[in-house]
Design an enzyme around this catalytic site. Sequence first.
Site, PDB file in Angstrom:
ATOM      1  N   SER A   1       5.991 -37.752 -36.631  1.00 26.67           N
ATOM      2  CA  SER A   1       4.927 -37.262 -35.637  1.00 26.67           C
ATOM      3  C   SER A   1       5.495 -36.192 -34.585  1.00 26.67           C
ATOM      4  CB  SER A   1       4.538 -38.548 -34.807  1.00 26.67           C
ATOM      5  OG  SER A   1       5.654 -39.099 -34.066  1.00 26.67           O
TER       6      SER A   1
ATOM      7  N   GLN B   1      15.507 -38.755 -38.815  1.00 30.24           N
ATOM      8  CA  GLN B   1      15.506 -39.699 -38.146  1.00 30.24           C
ATOM      9  C   GLN B   1      15.379 -41.151 -37.990  1.00 30.24           C
ATOM     10  OE1 GLN B   1      12.228 -37.938 -34.973  1.00 30.24           O
ATOM     11  NE2 GLN B   1      11.668 -37.229 -37.012  1.00 30.24           N
ATOM     12  N   ASN B   2      15.078 -41.361 -39.705  1.00 28.31           N
ATOM     13  CA  ASN B   2      15.172 -42.814 -40.060  1.00 28.31           C
ATOM     14  C   ASN B   2      16.211 -43.573 -39.998  1.00 28.31           C
ATOM     15  OD1 ASN B   2      12.405 -42.027 -40.512  1.00 28.31           O
ATOM     16  ND2 ASN B   2      12.651 -41.449 -42.779  1.00 28.31           N
TER      17      ASN B   2
ATOM     18  N   HIS C   1      19.470 -40.998 -35.542  1.00 34.10           N
ATOM     19  CA  HIS C   1      19.037 -42.299 -34.901  1.00 34.10           C
ATOM     20  C   HIS C   1      20.020 -43.356 -35.567  1.00 34.10           C
ATOM     21  CE1 HIS C   1      15.315 -40.230 -33.331  1.00 34.10           C
ATOM     22  NE2 HIS C   1      16.310 -40.021 -32.818  1.00 34.10           N
TER      23      HIS C   1
ATOM     24  N   ASN D   1       2.271 -33.684 -44.024  1.00 28.18           N
ATOM     25  CA  ASN D   1       1.990 -34.805 -43.190  1.00 28.18           C
ATOM     26  C   ASN D   1       0.596 -34.835 -43.139  1.00 28.18           C
ATOM     27  OD1 ASN D   1       1.241 -36.710 -40.907  1.00 28.18           O
ATOM     28  ND2 ASN D   1       3.292 -36.331 -39.975  1.00 28.18           N
ATOM     29  N   PRO D   2      -0.114 -36.073 -43.663  1.00 27.90           N
ATOM     30  CA  PRO D   2      -1.455 -36.247 -43.949  1.00 27.90           C
ATOM     31  C   PRO D   2      -2.410 -35.897 -42.471  1.00 27.90           C
ATOM     32  CG  PRO D   2      -0.459 -38.416 -44.051  1.00 27.90           C
ATOM     33  CD  PRO D   2       0.678 -37.565 -43.892  1.00 27.90           C
TER      34      PRO D   2
ATOM     35  N   CYS E   1      29.341 -54.258 -32.275  1.00 24.07           N
ATOM     36  CA  CYS E   1      29.410 -54.957 -31.131  1.00 24.07           C
ATOM     37  C   CYS E   1      28.855 -54.249 -30.046  1.00 24.07           C
ATOM     38  CB  CYS E   1      30.723 -55.363 -30.646  1.00 24.07           C
ATOM     39  SG  CYS E   1      30.802 -56.630 -29.316  1.00 24.07           S
TER      40      CYS E   1
HETATM   41  C1  BV8 Z   1      17.230 -39.936 -25.080  1.00 24.61           C
HETATM   42  C2  BV8 Z   1      15.898 -45.864 -33.881  1.00 24.61           C
HETATM   43  C3  BV8 Z   1      18.692 -39.627 -23.063  1.00 24.61           C
HETATM   44  C4  BV8 Z   1      15.391 -47.283 -33.161  1.00 24.61           C
HETATM   45  C5  BV8 Z   1      14.384 -44.293 -32.461  1.00 24.61           C
HETATM   46  C6  BV8 Z   1       9.009 -38.169 -21.895  1.00 24.61           C
HETATM   47  C7  BV8 Z   1       9.094 -36.634 -22.497  1.00 24.61           C
HETATM   48  C8  BV8 Z   1       9.885 -36.611 -23.472  1.00 24.61           C
HETATM   49  C9  BV8 Z   1      10.981 -37.435 -23.836  1.00 24.61           C
HETATM   50  C10 BV8 Z   1      10.953 -38.678 -23.164  1.00 24.61           C
HETATM   51  C11 BV8 Z   1      10.051 -38.971 -22.470  1.00 24.61           C
HETATM   52  N1  BV8 Z   1      10.411 -40.326 -21.676  1.00 24.61           N
HETATM   53  C12 BV8 Z   1      11.361 -40.648 -22.506  1.00 24.61           C
HETATM   54  C13 BV8 Z   1      12.044 -39.557 -23.035  1.00 24.61           C
HETATM   55  C14 BV8 Z   1      13.038 -39.781 -24.051  1.00 24.61           C
HETATM   56  C15 BV8 Z   1      12.597 -40.507 -25.375  1.00 24.61           C
HETATM   57  C16 BV8 Z   1      11.637 -39.952 -25.812  1.00 24.61           C
HETATM   58  O1  BV8 Z   1      11.462 -39.142 -26.790  1.00 24.61           O
HETATM   59  N2  BV8 Z   1      10.487 -41.046 -25.775  1.00 24.61           N
HETATM   60  C17 BV8 Z   1       9.075 -40.585 -26.432  1.00 24.61           C
HETATM   61  C18 BV8 Z   1       8.355 -41.862 -26.982  1.00 24.61           C
HETATM   62  C19 BV8 Z   1       8.260 -39.837 -25.549  1.00 24.61           C
HETATM   63  N3  BV8 Z   1      13.963 -40.299 -26.127  1.00 24.61           N
HETATM   64  C20 BV8 Z   1      15.128 -41.203 -26.182  1.00 24.61           C
HETATM   65  O2  BV8 Z   1      15.139 -42.227 -25.375  1.00 24.61           O
HETATM   66  C21 BV8 Z   1      16.224 -40.735 -27.049  1.00 24.61           C
HETATM   67  N4  BV8 Z   1      17.447 -40.655 -26.241  1.00 24.61           N
HETATM   68  O3  BV8 Z   1      16.718 -39.167 -24.667  1.00 24.61           O
HETATM   69  O4  BV8 Z   1      18.494 -40.336 -24.234  1.00 24.61           O
HETATM   70  C22 BV8 Z   1      20.203 -39.569 -22.797  1.00 24.61           C
HETATM   71  C23 BV8 Z   1      20.876 -38.594 -22.851  1.00 24.61           C
HETATM   72  C24 BV8 Z   1      22.111 -38.743 -22.449  1.00 24.61           C
HETATM   73  C25 BV8 Z   1      22.953 -39.953 -22.069  1.00 24.61           C
HETATM   74  C26 BV8 Z   1      22.195 -41.056 -22.104  1.00 24.61           C
HETATM   75  C27 BV8 Z   1      20.491 -41.034 -22.353  1.00 24.61           C
HETATM   76  C28 BV8 Z   1      16.504 -41.774 -28.153  1.00 24.61           C
HETATM   77  C29 BV8 Z   1      15.379 -41.546 -28.917  1.00 24.61           C
HETATM   78  C30 BV8 Z   1      15.646 -42.447 -30.342  1.00 24.61           C
HETATM   79  C31 BV8 Z   1      14.957 -43.681 -30.319  1.00 24.61           C
HETATM   80  N5  BV8 Z   1      15.279 -44.331 -31.627  1.00 24.61           N
HETATM   81  N6  BV8 Z   1      14.590 -44.844 -33.644  1.00 24.61           N
HETATM   82  C32 BV8 Z   1      14.513 -47.747 -34.251  1.00 24.61           C
HETATM   83  O5  BV8 Z   1      14.060 -47.460 -35.404  1.00 24.61           O
HETATM   84  O6  BV8 Z   1      14.136 -48.988 -33.939  1.00 24.61           O
HETATM   85  S1  BV8 Z   1      12.935 -43.110 -32.699  1.00 24.61           S
HETATM   86  C33 BV8 Z   1      11.842 -43.746 -33.633  1.00 24.61           C
HETATM   87  O7  BV8 Z   1      10.762 -43.102 -33.603  1.00 24.61           O
HETATM   88  C34 BV8 Z   1      12.257 -43.071 -35.097  1.00 24.61           C
HETATM   89  O8  BV8 Z   1      13.526 -43.087 -35.592  1.00 24.61           O
HETATM   90  C35 BV8 Z   1      11.556 -41.762 -35.010  1.00 24.61           C
HETATM   91  O9  BV8 Z   1      12.565 -40.644 -34.959  1.00 24.61           O
HETATM   92  C36 BV8 Z   1      10.679 -41.825 -34.036  1.00 24.61           C
HETATM   93  C37 BV8 Z   1       9.457 -41.082 -34.253  1.00 24.61           C
HETATM   94  O10 BV8 Z   1       8.895 -41.880 -35.387  1.00 24.61           O
HETATM   95  P1  BV8 Z   1       8.590 -40.989 -36.639  1.00 24.61           P
HETATM   96  O11 BV8 Z   1       9.853 -40.967 -37.448  1.00 24.61           O
HETATM   97  O12 BV8 Z   1       8.003 -39.752 -36.497  1.00 24.61           O
HETATM   98  O13 BV8 Z   1       7.527 -41.855 -37.132  1.00 24.61           O
HETATM   99  P2  BV8 Z   1       6.008 -42.117 -36.417  1.00 24.61           P
HETATM  100  O14 BV8 Z   1       5.549 -43.594 -36.661  1.00 24.61           O
HETATM  101  O15 BV8 Z   1       6.125 -41.573 -35.094  1.00 24.61           O
HETATM  102  O16 BV8 Z   1       5.180 -40.915 -37.432  1.00 24.61           O
HETATM  103  C38 BV8 Z   1       5.308 -41.033 -38.606  1.00 24.61           C
HETATM  104  C39 BV8 Z   1       4.612 -39.745 -39.136  1.00 24.61           C
HETATM  105  O17 BV8 Z   1       4.367 -40.169 -40.720  1.00 24.61           O
HETATM  106  C40 BV8 Z   1       3.151 -39.705 -38.489  1.00 24.61           C
HETATM  107  O18 BV8 Z   1       3.106 -38.318 -38.098  1.00 24.61           O
HETATM  108  C41 BV8 Z   1       2.397 -40.230 -39.809  1.00 24.61           C
HETATM  109  O19 BV8 Z   1       1.124 -39.150 -39.878  1.00 24.61           O
HETATM  110  C42 BV8 Z   1       3.135 -39.568 -40.934  1.00 24.61           C
HETATM  111  N7  BV8 Z   1       2.840 -40.068 -42.142  1.00 24.61           N
HETATM  112  C43 BV8 Z   1       2.409 -41.405 -42.685  1.00 24.61           C
HETATM  113  N8  BV8 Z   1       2.373 -41.618 -43.906  1.00 24.61           N
HETATM  114  C44 BV8 Z   1       2.890 -40.422 -44.431  1.00 24.61           C
HETATM  115  C45 BV8 Z   1       3.281 -39.589 -43.442  1.00 24.61           C
HETATM  116  N9  BV8 Z   1       3.731 -38.528 -43.532  1.00 24.61           N
HETATM  117  C46 BV8 Z   1       3.935 -37.958 -45.048  1.00 24.61           C
HETATM  118  N10 BV8 Z   1       3.652 -38.836 -46.012  1.00 24.61           N
HETATM  119  C47 BV8 Z   1       3.244 -40.056 -45.697  1.00 24.61           C
HETATM  120  N11 BV8 Z   1       2.663 -40.893 -46.977  1.00 24.61           N
HETATM  121 ZN    ZN Z   2      33.077 -56.691 -29.350  1.00 26.29          ZN
END
Ligand code: BV8
Ligand code: ZN
Length: 251
Positions: free
Chosen positions: A197, A101-102, A119, A221-222, A127
């Site tokens: 997460s 996802q990164n 992602h 995951n911690p 563009c």
């Molecule tokens: C879509 C790129 C439709 C950008 C990212 C309500 C319910 C369900 C879904 C939705 C809803 N409302 C809206 C939605 C859909 C929405 C969504 O899921 N929202 C969430 C917030 C509820 N999804 C979308 O919009 C997706 N698109 O649905 O489109 C559609 C369909 C057809 C046509 C048109 C439209 C698009 C989602 C992608 C968004 N882009 N990234 C950027 O990076 O800026 S998402 C971004 O957050 C990351 O890429 C990652 O995927 C995501 C979650 O982050 P994580 O990687 O899990 O990181 P996080 O910080 O959350 O957690 C880190 C974890 O690491 C923690 O658990 C922590 O404990 C752990 N950790 C910490 N240290 C360590 C560790 N683990 C191990 N070792 C360590 N040392």
């Molecule tokens: Zn262009």
Amino acid sequence: MNAPKPLLTALREARHVVAFTGAGVSAESGLSTFRDAMTGLWSRFDPTRLATAEAFAANPELVWGWYEWRRMRVRHAEPNAAHRAIAALEAKVPATTLITQNVDDLHERAGSRSPIRLHGSLFAPRCFDCGSAHGALADPPGDFEDGSPLAPPRCAACGGFIRPGVVWFGEALPAEPMRCAFEAARACDVLLSIGTSGAVYPAADIPREARRNGAVIVEVNPNATDLDDVADFRLRGPAAEILPTLLAAAF
Ligand code: BV8
Ligand code: ZN
């Protein structure tokens, strides 16, 4: 960490292992995870509001500045032991698939051959208007710091703003990576869910799909996550410690 024997057996007998990663796998490279990426200036914004096409259209400098700051952080980061352990898995299991996802490039720099990128990437700008790929990005000005706005480059083909090559909230995930990711989830024997997460969909459906198809699910995951309910094994700790230890014990 003493890995449970059934887990070691599952890994040793696996024909196909999937590694599914989130921002936590890059935490020990010094890159903040997505949610705590909103430190400093960014604490004023909701990440799911800033990482959107609407935010970019409304304020391209603010959004482009955030991504360029993140890209600079990645440029100065190194892959950690977790990235390397995942890359080393490819030589230990008949078939491995890395799904990330990164948007950083640390998996590739650690040696993973072809991660499935759900992602997109900070290193594939295009563009905003016509979609043309943009060439290599120049480094921001020397005085650029955390959160300063920055004007995006212009598209050579149409003059539109260049945007980050990532999938924003509200944007569809790329069809081919999604197809490959779900295919691997259905086929694998073990899925390692590392540093995510499990809060963002449809990516978070991948471990669930693997579980539905009989795979053993391992969470590294911690902290507790939204995927705890599908995990057969929950290895609580940092990935850069847990993964090398687990894979050394298994292979
Ligand atoms: C879509 C790129 C439709 C950008 C990212 C309500 C319910 C369900 C879904 C939705 C809803 N409302 C809206 C939605 C859909 C929405 C969504 O899921 N929202 C969430 C917030 C509820 N999804 C979308 O919009 C997706 N698109 O649905 O489109 C559609 C369909 C057809 C046509 C048109 C439209 C698009 C989602 C992608 C968004 N882009 N990234 C950027 O990076 O800026 S998402 C971004 O957050 C990351 O890429 C990652 O995927 C995501 C979650 O982050 P994580 O990687 O899990 O990181 P996080 O910080 O959350 O957690 C880190 C974890 O690491 C923690 O658990 C922590 O404990 C752990 N950790 C910490 N240290 C360590 C560790 N683990 C191990 N070792 C360590 N040392
Ligand atoms: Zn262009």
